[in-house]
Design a protein around this motif. Structure first.
Motif, PDB file in Angstrom:
ATOM      1  N   GLU A 180      99.247 -35.416  -6.599  1.00 14.01           N
ATOM      2  CA  GLU A 180      97.784 -35.326  -6.526  1.00 14.01           C
ATOM      3  C   GLU A 180      97.235 -36.560  -5.829  1.00 14.01           C
ATOM      4  N   THR A 232      96.728 -42.277  -6.231  1.00 16.11           N
ATOM      5  CA  THR A 232      97.614 -41.179  -5.848  1.00 16.11           C
ATOM      6  C   THR A 232      98.688 -41.030  -6.911  1.00 16.11           C
ATOM      7  N   THR A 241      93.605 -38.557  -5.538  1.00 16.71           N
ATOM      8  CA  THR A 241      92.242 -38.646  -6.048  1.00 16.71           C
ATOM      9  C   THR A 241      91.537 -39.780  -5.312  1.00 16.71           C
TER      10      THR A 241
END
Length: 302
Positions: free
Chosen positions: A42, A48, A44
């Motif tokens: 993911e 990370t 963000t």
């Protein structure tokens, strides 16, 4: 000699091949190999999340790592999860929210999946002492220190703190009394530092007689050499203890006993009680826990 033989037979009956005492653990070598990134999980705005792998005790261990997106290098927090049924455990589990908060606050956070959980190899540890789990964290801490600043850990500094919830708090205590380079330990709704009390709780409260009862009823003669609470004098870390007064899993009285032992051994520490809070904090209790956790790790690791 007779006491040694009884202890040896007790250990053998559990099928444990590793040494058990704190002193024996402290003489073992940890680390070796590298931590590597398997893939991005993911991205963000603040960090990370990666799926990572590292070796421990001949097994391939997995977990996730949150790395702040900002420039520079950051202290490392190893976040140790509590008990989750291994058959239902997933890499992103209930402790993800703590890891995310800490990463947004400027820490590299490593969340290992203990053996037999998620993708990690091996069988989940059945012993209430959690020795094998502690060895995995000791290996991970040694790898972080050796690899910090390069490869998958290029943004990591070799300054490490531990945060453990419930069973993870018990593991964190064992790791910290063995590894004197751990600089900060946060115990959150933690298991006790006395392994007999843990075994009794597992047998009589957690599992209604299904697990831990042999250990609870027939503890080894060298229990004081095994249990972390009798080795707090070895701690070189600062410690924080956070516990709810209505915790039905790990009694609040345990936190009071841990704090008394820390004070007796002159370990720098602070203890926080959360009136009415249970085993897992919510709402304002959670917000206050994380506010205190961030301030604690910043002061201890920076």
């Amino acid at each position: 000699m007779l006491r040694w033989l009884v202890g040896f037979l007790w250990v053998s009956s559990l099928g444990l091949s590793q040494t058990l005492t704190i002193d024996q653990l402290s003489r073992q070598h940890y680390g070796g190999g590298t931590l590597s990134v398997e893939r991005v999980l993911e991205r963000t705005q603040g960090f990370t999340r990666y799926l990572v792998r590292y070796p421990s005790q001949g097994l391939r261990m997995y977990g996730f790592m949150n790395v702040p997106n900002g420039a520079g290098r950051f202290p490392v927090i190893i976040l140790i999860h509590g008990y989750v049924n291994p058959s239902t455990y997933r890499t992103l589990t209930y402790t993800t929210r703590y890891a995310d908060h800490l990463a947004r606050s400027g820490f590299v956070v490593l969340h290992p999946n203990l053996r037999g959980h998620g993708l990690s190899e091996g069988q989940p540890e059945g012993s209430p002492w959690r020795i094998l789990y502690a060895q995995e964290i000791l290996d991970l801490a040694a790898i972080v220190r050796a690899q910090a600043g390069r490869g998958a850990l290029e943004k990591a500094l070799p300054r490490i703190g531990l945060m453990g919830h419930s069973m993870g708090g018990g593991v964190a205590q064992r790791v910290a009394v063995v590894d004197n380079q751990i600089r900060a330990v946060l115990l959150y709704s933690s298991m006790h530092g006395d392994d007999l009390k843990n075994a009794q709780q597992i047998c009589y409260v957690f599992t209604n007689g299904a697990r831990g009862c042999e250990e609870a009823r027939n503890p080894p003669p060298n229990l004081a050499q095994i249990s972390p609470i009798y080795h707090y004098h070895r701690l070189r870390a600062q410690v924080q203890v956070h516990h709810g007064t209505r915790d039905a899993q790990t009694p609040h009285a345990w936190a009071e006993e841990i704090c008394t032992a820390l004070r007796r051994n002159r370990v720098p520490h602070r203890c926080f009680s959360y009136p009415g809070a249970g085993h897992t904090f919510r709402g304002q209790d959670y917000a206050l826990l994380m506010q205190r956790a961030v301030a604690f790790f910043r002061a201890a690791l920076n």
